[in-house]
Scaffold this motif. Structure first.
Motif, short mmCIF file in Angstrom:
data_model
loop_
_atom_site.label_atom_id
_atom_site.label_comp_id
_atom_site.label_asym_id
_atom_site.label_seq_id
_atom_site.Cartn_x
_atom_site.Cartn_y
_atom_site.Cartn_z
N TYR A 15 2.68 4.15 -16.49
CA TYR A 15 2.23 3.08 -15.92
C TYR A 15 0.79 2.20 -16.47
O TYR A 15 -0.35 2.32 -16.63
CB TYR A 15 0.96 3.27 -14.87
CG TYR A 15 2.04 4.08 -13.32
CD1 TYR A 15 2.40 3.42 -12.12
CD2 TYR A 15 2.42 5.18 -13.63
CE1 TYR A 15 3.42 3.84 -11.46
CE2 TYR A 15 3.76 5.45 -12.59
CZ TYR A 15 4.06 4.57 -11.47
OH TYR A 15 4.45 5.46 -10.73
N LEU B 253 1.69 11.84 -15.13
CA LEU B 253 2.75 11.47 -15.49
C LEU B 253 2.73 10.72 -17.08
O LEU B 253 3.80 11.16 -17.90
CB LEU B 253 3.55 9.95 -14.56
CG LEU B 253 3.65 10.51 -13.12
CD1 LEU B 253 3.83 8.96 -12.79
CD2 LEU B 253 5.41 11.40 -13.01
N SER C 201 0.85 -0.89 0.59
CA SER C 201 -0.17 0.32 -0.27
C SER C 201 0.88 1.61 0.04
O SER C 201 0.60 2.13 0.08
CB SER C 201 -1.05 -0.30 0.98
OG SER C 201 -0.26 -0.27 2.52
N SER C 202 1.93 1.37 0.45
CA SER C 202 2.87 2.54 0.62
C SER C 202 3.36 2.70 -1.02
O SER C 202 3.81 4.07 -0.96
CB SER C 202 3.81 2.14 1.74
OG SER C 202 5.14 0.81 1.03
N LYS C 203 3.68 1.79 -1.76
CA LYS C 203 3.76 1.92 -2.94
C LYS C 203 2.38 2.57 -4.42
O LYS C 203 3.21 2.71 -5.02
CB LYS C 203 4.64 0.91 -3.76
CG LYS C 203 6.03 0.18 -2.94
CD LYS C 203 6.48 -0.44 -3.54
CE LYS C 203 7.99 -0.67 -2.67
NZ LYS C 203 8.48 -2.14 -3.43
N ILE C 204 1.76 2.30 -3.89
CA ILE C 204 0.28 2.47 -4.26
C ILE C 204 0.90 4.30 -4.53
O ILE C 204 0.36 4.75 -4.71
CB ILE C 204 -0.60 2.18 -4.21
CG1 ILE C 204 -0.69 0.40 -3.93
CG2 ILE C 204 -2.17 2.56 -5.28
CD1 ILE C 204 -2.23 -0.32 -3.27
N VAL C 205 0.33 4.36 -5.86
CA VAL C 205 -0.01 5.28 -7.08
C VAL C 205 -1.67 6.06 -7.10
O VAL C 205 -1.60 5.23 -8.10
CB VAL C 205 1.19 6.27 -7.17
CG1 VAL C 205 1.25 7.04 -8.23
CG2 VAL C 205 2.96 5.23 -6.97
N PRO C 206 -2.09 6.89 -6.51
CA PRO C 206 -3.42 7.33 -6.93
C PRO C 206 -3.83 8.00 -8.52
O PRO C 206 -2.28 7.88 -9.19
CB PRO C 206 -3.93 9.23 -6.34
CG PRO C 206 -2.14 8.65 -4.99
CD PRO C 206 -1.22 7.68 -5.46
N LYS D 147 -2.06 11.24 -10.03
CA LYS D 147 -0.92 11.03 -9.25
C LYS D 147 -0.44 10.57 -11.00
O LYS D 147 0.46 11.15 -12.17
CB LYS D 147 0.61 10.64 -8.73
CG LYS D 147 -0.17 12.04 -7.52
CD LYS D 147 0.77 11.13 -6.11
CE LYS D 147 -0.29 12.48 -5.35
NZ LYS D 147 0.63 13.52 -5.14
N ARG D 148 -0.54 9.49 -11.09
CA ARG D 148 -0.39 8.69 -12.09
C ARG D 148 -0.55 8.76 -13.84
O ARG D 148 0.61 8.91 -14.82
CB ARG D 148 -0.98 6.80 -12.47
CG ARG D 148 -0.51 6.33 -11.37
CD ARG D 148 -0.39 4.73 -11.35
NE ARG D 148 -2.25 5.18 -10.98
CZ ARG D 148 -2.96 4.22 -10.89
NH1 ARG D 148 -2.85 3.46 -11.30
NH2 ARG D 148 -4.12 3.86 -10.77
#
Length: 94
Positions: A93, A15, A3-8, A11-12
């Motif tokens: 992504y 990119l 969960s600490s690596k999940i990018v909303p 935000k994706r």
């Protein structure tokens, strides 16, 4: 995925890189949107590309578009026209 690596999602989307066309790849007939009460494009788009404005029109956030075509299918008035961007898009992504 941790969960600490999940990018909303938003935000994706920020990119993604674009080669900007001379005209938008999404065209919305906002006059027709004024007659649409439910505005299903605003809730069906997974990227939040379409936003209902207080005056009844639709704002289009082109940079969020995932080119899924969902809004084309759900719009009851065919007010949305879409073509794939001529310059293409590059997803980080995918």
């Amino acid at each position: 995925m941790e969960s600490s690596k999940i990018v909303p999602l938003l935000k994706r989307l920020g990119l993604n890189t674009y080669n900007v066309d001379k005209k938008p790849h999404i065209e919305v007939n906002t006059e027709i949107c004024l007659t649409c009460k439910d505005k299903p494009c605003t809730v069906s788009c997974p990227a939040g590309t379409y936003e209902a404005l207080p005056d009844g029109r639709i704002a289009v956030h082109y940079e969020r578009c995932l080119e899924c075509g969902g809004a084309l299918v759900i719009c009851p008035f065919n007010a949305i026209k879409f073509r794939f961007p001529e310059g293409g898009i590059s997803y980080r992504y995918g």
